[in-house]
Design an enzyme around this catalytic site. Structure first.
Site, PDB file in Angstrom:
ATOM      1  N   ASP A 129      28.849  -5.402  26.127  1.00  0.00           N
ATOM      2  CA  ASP A 129      27.812  -5.405  25.087  1.00  0.00           C
ATOM      3  C   ASP A 129      28.055  -4.310  24.063  1.00  0.00           C
ATOM      4  O   ASP A 129      27.897  -4.508  22.846  1.00  0.00           O
ATOM      5  CB  ASP A 129      26.433  -5.225  25.720  1.00  0.00           C
ATOM      6  CG  ASP A 129      26.005  -6.450  26.513  1.00  0.00           C
ATOM      7  OD1 ASP A 129      25.055  -6.323  27.311  1.00  0.00           O
ATOM      8  OD2 ASP A 129      26.610  -7.537  26.329  1.00  0.00           O
ATOM      9  N   ARG A 168      31.884  -7.007   2.202  1.00  0.00           N
ATOM     10  CA  ARG A 168      31.169  -6.795   0.946  1.00  0.00           C
ATOM     11  C   ARG A 168      29.683  -7.070   1.149  1.00  0.00           C
ATOM     12  O   ARG A 168      29.271  -7.639   2.147  1.00  0.00           O
ATOM     13  CB  ARG A 168      31.729  -7.728  -0.134  1.00  0.00           C
ATOM     14  CG  ARG A 168      33.231  -7.621  -0.334  1.00  0.00           C
ATOM     15  CD  ARG A 168      33.757  -8.777  -1.159  1.00  0.00           C
ATOM     16  NE  ARG A 168      33.457 -10.050  -0.538  1.00  0.00           N
ATOM     17  CZ  ARG A 168      33.743 -11.233  -1.090  1.00  0.00           C
ATOM     18  NH1 ARG A 168      34.296 -11.290  -2.279  1.00  0.00           N
ATOM     19  NH2 ARG A 168      33.437 -12.347  -0.461  1.00  0.00           N
ATOM     20  N   GLU A 216      31.201 -14.090  22.432  1.00  0.00           N
ATOM     21  CA  GLU A 216      31.986 -13.105  21.680  1.00  0.00           C
ATOM     22  C   GLU A 216      32.535 -13.688  20.387  1.00  0.00           C
ATOM     23  O   GLU A 216      33.429 -13.114  19.766  1.00  0.00           O
ATOM     24  CB  GLU A 216      33.139 -12.572  22.538  1.00  0.00           C
ATOM     25  CG  GLU A 216      34.226 -13.579  22.863  1.00  0.00           C
ATOM     26  CD  GLU A 216      33.907 -14.413  24.106  1.00  0.00           C
ATOM     27  OE1 GLU A 216      34.851 -14.998  24.656  1.00  0.00           O
ATOM     28  OE2 GLU A 216      32.744 -14.471  24.520  1.00  0.00           O
TER      29      GLU A 216
END
Length: 537
Positions: free
Chosen positions: A418, A433, A444
């Protein structure tokens, strides 16, 4: 006083005479041309050179020049060879009108200074485009951004209009000075507006903190306030505002439904309490009446003269006692029933309040990593696909999968796994950005949305994320763990749905995994003819 003879060649004297006629705004007739020529030559030119010869030399010289001058020279040579001096004069006059019509008039016989010759600005094609763009910005774009500063908006429009008509150095210098001053004033105004916005945001934040402090712990309003607080503390964008607004509207609507049900349950409890009080009052009233009756029977007993009277009184006492017992039993049963109903209503109220809290927490973020959850991802991707097709802009996505995550869990435990996910999302968020979005796709796997991004730029962005993740080492119990991911990048095609786009990215991700992990593979386009390619894709 004798004048110095001219050192110019006949061809140079002819060109100078032609230029002098143009600057003087004199029609290039043979007689006028002869006068100009003699002024330059000062009478010392080659003997016997006639006006026709001079004009012929001029025509031949111009014919050798490129562009419009060469074309004019060719026509003048043809007119001179044909002896058509009227045509020769007409073409010279036409050329003069086209090229010197905006020049300042100079009295006959005066020389034109060099600075006056350069006074009028003649834009090239590129300069004309730049002038028009700048004027449009000043006339239309800036005023729309200066609604709160009408004086600056009016000055911007005025400067833009004047720039369109500034065709001299003096006029252009004046407009340039005004635009510089306008820029300075806008900068000051922008700083003031930024400070005002910052103060308003601080005031809003303080108000939210005070409201949150007044709420009970676990209140269903707390999660909504925390969502808004998180929004205004982070970078604010149109996307984040739209997401927060949509989410809060949905939560408020569902909470409103639950609040109505909660209000109804509270009314039930209130009615139950009223019933309880009524039954208790009736019980007290019955008891009070019983006591008064017993007191009356006591007087009757003391006044009884025989056994018959006592038996009559005893029978009355037994009847009243039985009535009181029955009333008490009914009141007890009614109060017990009310108590049970209250307990049931309280249980329902507690369940509804828990639902309100859960509904308030039903935000679009993944609780572990802070990225968007699957629901948030679906909404954001649908919105970006719609925007990309409407605006005809490119949209790219990247499907990321953490390499060897199972080994990390098996070796170091799920808690460490985690922490690895939290660390990776933190690095990705700080590297992307502002317009990019990351969402947890499952386990995952994460999906990155890159609006208005060309495919090559999308690959560069994900490559930069990989490098940054390698630089920022993850430490676990003084041990360095190398975290990498593989990625499949896909560009959206016009008409392509969310599922198909994600599927192509997933196929590319699978290829990256098979290629050795820590790789980026660009997805293949859809089947030929199935879709129309999006613009710039």
């Amino acid at each position: 006083m004798s004048k110095k003879p001219s050192t110019l060649t006949p061809v140079e004297i002819a060109r100078e005479a032609f230029q002098r006629l143009g600057m003087r705004r004199i029609a290039p007739t043979p007689e006028a041309y002869r006068i100009a020529y003699e002024e330059i030559q000062d009478g010392d030119g080659p003997p016997g050179l006639s006006t026709e010869a001079l004009l012929a030399n001029l025509a031949n010289k111009l014919a050798k020049q490129p562009g419009e001058n060469g074309l004019l020279g060719t026509r003048l040579v043809r007119a001179q060879e044909n002896g058509d001096w009227l045509e020769y004069e007409r073409m010279l006059n036409q050329f003069a009108d086209e090229h010197w019509q905006n020049r300042p008039a100079v009295p006959h016989g005066e020389l034109v200074p060099m600075d006056l010759e350069r006074q009028f600005i003649r834009d090239s094609k590129k300069e004309k485009m730049l002038r028009e763009v700048l004027a449009r910005i000043l006339v239309f774009n800036l005023p729309s951004l200066l609604e709160n500063a009408p004086e600056l908006a009016n000055e911007s429009r005025s400067s833009g209009q004047d720039m369109k008509m500034a065709f001299s150095e003096q006029a252009m210098n004046e407009v340039t000075a005004r635009v510089k001053q306008l820029s300075f004033q806008i900068e000051l105004k922008t700083d003031d507006m930024a400070q005002q916005q910052e103060l308003l945001m601080r005031l809003f934040q303080l108000l939210l903190e005070n409201i949150n402090g007044l709420l009970e712990q676990g209140s269903w309003l707390s999660s909504q306030i925390e969502t808004v607080q998180s929004l205004i503390t982070g970078p604010i964008s149109q996307t984040s505002l739209a997401d927060a607004t949509k989410n809060l509207k949905e939560v408020i609507y569902k909470q409103g439904l639950l609040k109505n049900t909660l209000s109804e349950e509270k009314v039930v409890v209130k009615n139950m309490m009223l019933t309880f009080v009524d039954r208790l009052s009736a019980m007290v009233s019955t008891t009070d009446n019983y006591q008064k009756t017993i007191s009356g029977f006591s007087q009757q007993i003391s006044q009884a003269g025989n056994i018959s009277d006592l038996n009559s009184v005893l029978n009355e006492i037994m009847r009243e006692t039985q009535t009181a017992q029955e009333e008490a039993t009914r009141s007890r049963d009614a109060m017990e029933g009310a108590r049970q109903e209250v307990e049931k209503a309280e249980a329902r109220i507690h369940a509804l309040e828990n639902q309100l809290v859960q509904m308030g927490e039903l935000v679009r973020e993944d609780q572990l990593t802070g990225s968007l959850n699957r629901r948030g991802m679906d909404e954001s991707l649908d919105r970006e696909i719609t925007n990309a097709e409407r605006r005809e802009t490119p949209l790219c996505i990247a499907l990321l999968d953490l390499d060897d995550f199972k080994r990390i869990n098996d070796t170091h435990g799920h808690a460490t796994g985690d922490e690895v996910l939290i660390h990776m999302v933190k690095v990705i968020k700080e590297t992307l950005r502002k317009l990019d979005v990351i969402a947890r796709f499952g386990g995952e796997e994460f999906l990155v949305l890159m609006p208005e991004t060309q495919p090559e730029d999308a690959v560069q962005i994900i490559t930069r994320v990989q490098r940054e993740l390698t630089k920022r080492i993850f430490m676990h119990e003084s041990q360095r763990l190398l975290i990498t991911f593989s990625a499949g990048v896909a560009v959206h095609y016009k008409g392509e749905g969310q599922a198909d786009l994600v599927k192509r990215a997933d196929v590319a991700l699978y290829k990256a995994k098979n290629a050795g992990k820590n790789r980026i593979v660009f997805a293949d386009p859809p089947a030929p003819g199935a879709l129309l390619p999006a613009p710039d894709a």
